[in-house]
Design a protein around this motif. Structure first.
Motif, PDB file in Angstrom:
ATOM      1  N   GLU A  73       0.826  -1.207   0.000  1.00  0.00           N
ATOM      2  CA  GLU A  73       0.000   0.000   0.000  1.00  0.00           C
ATOM      3  C   GLU A  73       0.866   1.267   0.000  1.00  0.00           C
ATOM      4  O   GLU A  73       0.460   2.293  -0.545  1.00  0.00           O
ATOM      5  CB  GLU A  73      -0.934  -0.021   1.202  1.00  0.00           C
ATOM      6  CG  GLU A  73      -1.968  -1.125   1.117  1.00  0.00           C
ATOM      7  CD  GLU A  73      -2.861  -1.211   2.341  1.00  0.00           C
ATOM      8  OE1 GLU A  73      -4.071  -0.958   2.212  1.00  0.00           O
ATOM      9  OE2 GLU A  73      -2.339  -1.522   3.435  1.00  0.00           O
ATOM     10  N   TYR A  74       2.031   1.178   0.596  1.00  0.00           N
ATOM     11  CA  TYR A  74       2.980   2.300   0.532  1.00  0.00           C
ATOM     12  C   TYR A  74       3.419   2.533  -0.914  1.00  0.00           C
ATOM     13  O   TYR A  74       3.641   3.666  -1.335  1.00  0.00           O
ATOM     14  CB  TYR A  74       4.183   1.986   1.423  1.00  0.00           C
ATOM     15  CG  TYR A  74       5.229   3.069   1.479  1.00  0.00           C
ATOM     16  CD1 TYR A  74       5.040   4.220   2.227  1.00  0.00           C
ATOM     17  CD2 TYR A  74       6.428   2.916   0.779  1.00  0.00           C
ATOM     18  CE1 TYR A  74       6.012   5.210   2.279  1.00  0.00           C
ATOM     19  CE2 TYR A  74       7.410   3.888   0.823  1.00  0.00           C
ATOM     20  CZ  TYR A  74       7.206   5.039   1.579  1.00  0.00           C
ATOM     21  OH  TYR A  74       8.171   6.026   1.622  1.00  0.00           O
ATOM     22  N   ASP A  75       3.547   1.445  -1.663  1.00  0.00           N
ATOM     23  CA  ASP A  75       3.764   1.493  -3.111  1.00  0.00           C
ATOM     24  C   ASP A  75       4.982   2.326  -3.503  1.00  0.00           C
ATOM     25  O   ASP A  75       4.911   3.226  -4.339  1.00  0.00           O
ATOM     26  CB  ASP A  75       2.503   2.040  -3.794  1.00  0.00           C
ATOM     27  CG  ASP A  75       2.500   1.808  -5.295  1.00  0.00           C
ATOM     28  OD1 ASP A  75       3.313   0.994  -5.773  1.00  0.00           O
ATOM     29  OD2 ASP A  75       1.689   2.448  -5.991  1.00  0.00           O
ATOM     30  N   SER A  76       6.102   2.006  -2.865  1.00  0.00           N
ATOM     31  CA  SER A  76       7.381   2.677  -3.184  1.00  0.00           C
ATOM     32  C   SER A  76       7.295   4.197  -3.058  1.00  0.00           C
ATOM     33  O   SER A  76       7.930   4.926  -3.819  1.00  0.00           O
ATOM     34  CB  SER A  76       7.848   2.294  -4.602  1.00  0.00           C
ATOM     35  OG  SER A  76       8.046   0.894  -4.700  1.00  0.00           O
ATOM     36  N   GLY A  77       6.494   4.665  -2.116  1.00  0.00           N
ATOM     37  CA  GLY A  77       6.374   6.101  -1.864  1.00  0.00           C
ATOM     38  C   GLY A  77       5.200   6.762  -2.544  1.00  0.00           C
ATOM     39  O   GLY A  77       4.913   7.931  -2.277  1.00  0.00           O
ATOM     40  N   VAL A  97      -0.483   9.883   5.540  1.00  0.00           N
ATOM     41  CA  VAL A  97       0.479   8.825   5.241  1.00  0.00           C
ATOM     42  C   VAL A  97       1.887   9.423   5.250  1.00  0.00           C
ATOM     43  O   VAL A  97       2.216  10.269   4.415  1.00  0.00           O
ATOM     44  CB  VAL A  97       0.195   8.171   3.875  1.00  0.00           C
ATOM     45  CG1 VAL A  97       1.243   7.096   3.578  1.00  0.00           C
ATOM     46  CG2 VAL A  97      -1.207   7.581   3.837  1.00  0.00           C
ATOM     47  N   VAL A  98       2.715   8.984   6.211  1.00  0.00           N
ATOM     48  CA  VAL A  98       4.071   9.524   6.330  1.00  0.00           C
ATOM     49  C   VAL A  98       5.137   8.440   6.356  1.00  0.00           C
ATOM     50  O   VAL A  98       6.327   8.754   6.389  1.00  0.00           O
ATOM     51  CB  VAL A  98       4.220  10.399   7.601  1.00  0.00           C
ATOM     52  CG1 VAL A  98       3.210  11.533   7.614  1.00  0.00           C
ATOM     53  CG2 VAL A  98       4.091   9.554   8.870  1.00  0.00           C
ATOM     54  N   ASP A  99       4.732   7.167   6.350  1.00  0.00           N
ATOM     55  CA  ASP A  99       5.721   6.140   6.644  1.00  0.00           C
ATOM     56  C   ASP A  99       5.307   4.798   6.051  1.00  0.00           C
ATOM     57  O   ASP A  99       4.166   4.606   5.617  1.00  0.00           O
ATOM     58  CB  ASP A  99       5.863   6.004   8.164  1.00  0.00           C
ATOM     59  CG  ASP A  99       7.205   5.427   8.601  1.00  0.00           C
ATOM     60  OD1 ASP A  99       8.031   5.097   7.726  1.00  0.00           O
ATOM     61  OD2 ASP A  99       7.426   5.303   9.821  1.00  0.00           O
ATOM     62  N   GLN A 100       6.265   3.880   6.068  1.00  0.00           N
ATOM     63  CA  GLN A 100       6.041   2.507   5.643  1.00  0.00           C
ATOM     64  C   GLN A 100       6.237   1.587   6.840  1.00  0.00           C
ATOM     65  O   GLN A 100       7.072   1.843   7.708  1.00  0.00           O
ATOM     66  CB  GLN A 100       7.035   2.131   4.531  1.00  0.00           C
ATOM     67  CG  GLN A 100       6.927   0.706   4.044  1.00  0.00           C
ATOM     68  CD  GLN A 100       7.892   0.395   2.912  1.00  0.00           C
ATOM     69  OE1 GLN A 100       7.661  -0.510   2.124  1.00  0.00           O
ATOM     70  NE2 GLN A 100       8.978   1.139   2.823  1.00  0.00           N
ATOM     71  N   ASP A 185      11.679   5.816  -3.558  1.00  0.00           N
ATOM     72  CA  ASP A 185      10.805   5.265  -2.527  1.00  0.00           C
ATOM     73  C   ASP A 185      10.855   6.057  -1.226  1.00  0.00           C
ATOM     74  O   ASP A 185      10.014   5.861  -0.347  1.00  0.00           O
ATOM     75  CB  ASP A 185      11.103   3.781  -2.284  1.00  0.00           C
ATOM     76  CG  ASP A 185      12.536   3.526  -1.845  1.00  0.00           C
ATOM     77  OD1 ASP A 185      13.288   4.496  -1.623  1.00  0.00           O
ATOM     78  OD2 ASP A 185      12.897   2.335  -1.704  1.00  0.00           O
ATOM     79  N   TYR A 186      11.819   6.971  -1.097  1.00  0.00           N
ATOM     80  CA  TYR A 186      11.854   7.854   0.071  1.00  0.00           C
ATOM     81  C   TYR A 186      11.158   9.186  -0.220  1.00  0.00           C
ATOM     82  O   TYR A 186      11.294  10.160   0.519  1.00  0.00           O
ATOM     83  CB  TYR A 186      13.294   8.058   0.563  1.00  0.00           C
ATOM     84  CG  TYR A 186      14.277   8.537  -0.485  1.00  0.00           C
ATOM     85  CD1 TYR A 186      14.488   9.896  -0.713  1.00  0.00           C
ATOM     86  CD2 TYR A 186      15.019   7.629  -1.235  1.00  0.00           C
ATOM     87  CE1 TYR A 186      15.397  10.341  -1.660  1.00  0.00           C
ATOM     88  CE2 TYR A 186      15.933   8.058  -2.184  1.00  0.00           C
ATOM     89  CZ  TYR A 186      16.121   9.406  -2.388  1.00  0.00           C
ATOM     90  OH  TYR A 186      17.027   9.844  -3.344  1.00  0.00           O
ATOM     91  N   ASN A 187      10.438   9.255  -1.346  1.00  0.00           N
ATOM     92  CA  ASN A 187       9.493  10.326  -1.658  1.00  0.00           C
ATOM     93  C   ASN A 187      10.112  11.606  -2.200  1.00  0.00           C
ATOM     94  O   ASN A 187       9.412  12.616  -2.338  1.00  0.00           O
ATOM     95  CB  ASN A 187       8.615  10.647  -0.428  1.00  0.00           C
ATOM     96  CG  ASN A 187       7.357  11.409  -0.780  1.00  0.00           C
ATOM     97  OD1 ASN A 187       6.782  11.212  -1.847  1.00  0.00           O
ATOM     98  ND2 ASN A 187       6.920  12.287   0.097  1.00  0.00           N
ATOM     99  N   TYR A 188      11.384  11.624  -2.516  1.00  0.00           N
ATOM    100  CA  TYR A 188      11.955  12.769  -3.240  1.00  0.00           C
ATOM    101  C   TYR A 188      11.788  12.520  -4.734  1.00  0.00           C
ATOM    102  O   TYR A 188      11.842  11.375  -5.204  1.00  0.00           O
ATOM    103  CB  TYR A 188      13.440  12.942  -2.912  1.00  0.00           C
ATOM    104  CG  TYR A 188      13.693  13.863  -1.738  1.00  0.00           C
ATOM    105  CD1 TYR A 188      13.911  15.235  -1.928  1.00  0.00           C
ATOM    106  CD2 TYR A 188      13.703  13.376  -0.447  1.00  0.00           C
ATOM    107  CE1 TYR A 188      14.148  16.083  -0.859  1.00  0.00           C
ATOM    108  CE2 TYR A 188      13.932  14.221   0.643  1.00  0.00           C
ATOM    109  CZ  TYR A 188      14.146  15.570   0.427  1.00  0.00           C
ATOM    110  OH  TYR A 188      14.374  16.412   1.488  1.00  0.00           O
TER     111      TYR A 188
END
Length: 289
Positions: A73-77, A97-100, A185-188
Motif C-alpha cells: 500500500e505504501y507502493d514505493s512512496g 500517510v508519512v511512513d512505511q 521510494d523515500y518520496n523525493y
C-alpha cells in the motif's frame, strides 16, 4: 531517516499474547489497496511512537495524527502525503500517510499513538478497523524542499501538503522546458542530470488530475520553501471535461405560417467547463491512477 521496521509497533503493555489471540479473531476481510476508489478496506490497526518516516517529511504532522502502510500500500512512496479516514471500535480519525511499515501485511495499518487513541483503548494494542482514502482534503500551503547535496547537476525535491498523493512532478530552470522527475521510494522527486542552478518552476499533478505550478523555488538545499500555492481542498485546477451545450430547439410552426419565412435552427458548440474542486470532507474515495 528512521527505518520503519526498528520501531516498537507491537509493544503496548503486555500485549504480545493478546495480539496473537486478536489476530486470529480479527482476520482480514477484503484487505486491499488504500487507494481503492470508493471502497473501504477492512483490516487491523496497531500503533507506534516513532516520529520519523520513510516519506522523508522533515517534521511529523502538527496534530500528531499519522499512519504507516504495508509495503504494497505504501507502493514505493506513491502513497506519501495522502490521507486516510480510519474507523475503529470507538470512533474515527483522519491520518496522513508519512511512513512505511515493512512487517505489516496488506490491510494492517500502523497508527501514531494519538490517532489510535481516537479509535480505541491503547491497552488493546491491535483492533479491527476500516479505512478509506480521502479525496482532496484541505491542507496548508504546499512546501518544497530541495534535498541536501542537490546542485545544478542533480535535482531533487520533496513536495508536502498536497492533500492527495502525487502522480507527477515536472520542473524547469530559467529558459528551459519542463522535464519529468521520477520518484524514489523515500518520496523525493529526482532529475538525475540536473536542470541548472535555478530558480525553478515546479509543476505538480496529483492522482485526481489536479495541477498547480510553483515558481521561484531556489537552489537552497535543506530549506523548506513555501511559495503560497495550494493543491488540496479549494486549491489546484481539476481536469477539464467538455460538456456539449444543448442545441437550440427548432421554433414551433405557426398555425398560419408565412410562405416566405424560413426557420433558423441554432446549434450549440461544446464548451470546456472547469469542474469544481472536490470538497475536503465530502469524498472518501480517490482515483489512484
Amino acid at each position: 531517516m528512521t527505518v520503519g521496521w526498528l520501531r516498537p509497533w507491537w509493544v503496548v503493555g503486555g500485549a504480545l499474547a493478546l495480539a496473537a489471540a486478536l489476530i486470529g479473531v480479527f482476520a482480514l476481510r477484503g484487505a486491499g489497496s488504500a487507494c481503492a476508489a470508493g471502497r473501504a478496506t477492512s483490516g487491523k490497526a496497531t500503533f507506534y511512537t516513532d516520529v520519523g518516516g520513510n516519506c522523508s517529511f522533515p517534521t511529523p504532522p502538527a496534530d500528531g495524527l499519522w499512519v504507516a502502510l504495508a509495503p504494497a500500500e505504501y507502493d514505493s512512496g506513491a502513497a506519501c502525503g495522502g490521507y486516510l479516514d480510519v474507523k475503529g471500535p470507538d470512533g474515527s480519525v483522519r491520518v496522513k500517510v508519512v511512513d512505511q511499515c515493512p512487517p505489516c501485511e496488506t490491510g494492517h495499518i500502523d497508527l501514531s499513538r494519538e490517532a489510535f487513541e481516537r479509535i480505541a483503548d491503547p491497552v488493546l494494542g491491535i483492533v479491527p478497523v476500516s479505512y478509506t482514502t480521502v479525496a482532496s482534503p484541505k491542507t496548508p500551503a504546499m512546501t518544497f524542499r530541495i534535498k541536501e547535496g542537490a546542485s545544478q547537476y542533480w535535482f531533487a525535491v520533496l513536495v508536502d501538503n498536497t492533500g492527495n498523493a502525487l502522480k507527477k512532478v515536472e520542473a524547469k530552470g530559467p529558459g528551459g522546458s519542463y522535464r519529468a522527475a521520477h520518484r524514489e521510494d523515500y518520496n523525493y522527486w529526482l532529475i538525475d542530470s540536473g536542470i541548472g542552478s535555478g530558480p525553478f518552476s515546479i509543476r505538480v499533478t496529483d492522482v485526481r488530475g489536479r495541477s498547480v505550478t510553483a515558481t521561484g523555488i531556489t537552489m537552497s538545499p535543506g530549506r523548506t520553501q513555501t511559495p503560497g500555492v495550494r493543491l488540496g481542498g479549494a486549491g489546484g485546477v481539476p481536469e477539464k471535461k467538455k460538456i456539449p451545450a444543448k442545441p437550440t430547439p427548432s421554433p414551433t410552426p405557426s398555425a398560419r405560417p408565412t410562405p416566405s419565412a424560413s426557420a433558423v435552427v441554432g446549434s450549440g458548440s461544446p464548451e470546456a467547463v472547469a469542474l469544481p474542486a472536490a470538497g475536503g470532507d465530502a469524498g472518501l474515495g480517490s482515483r489512484c491512477d
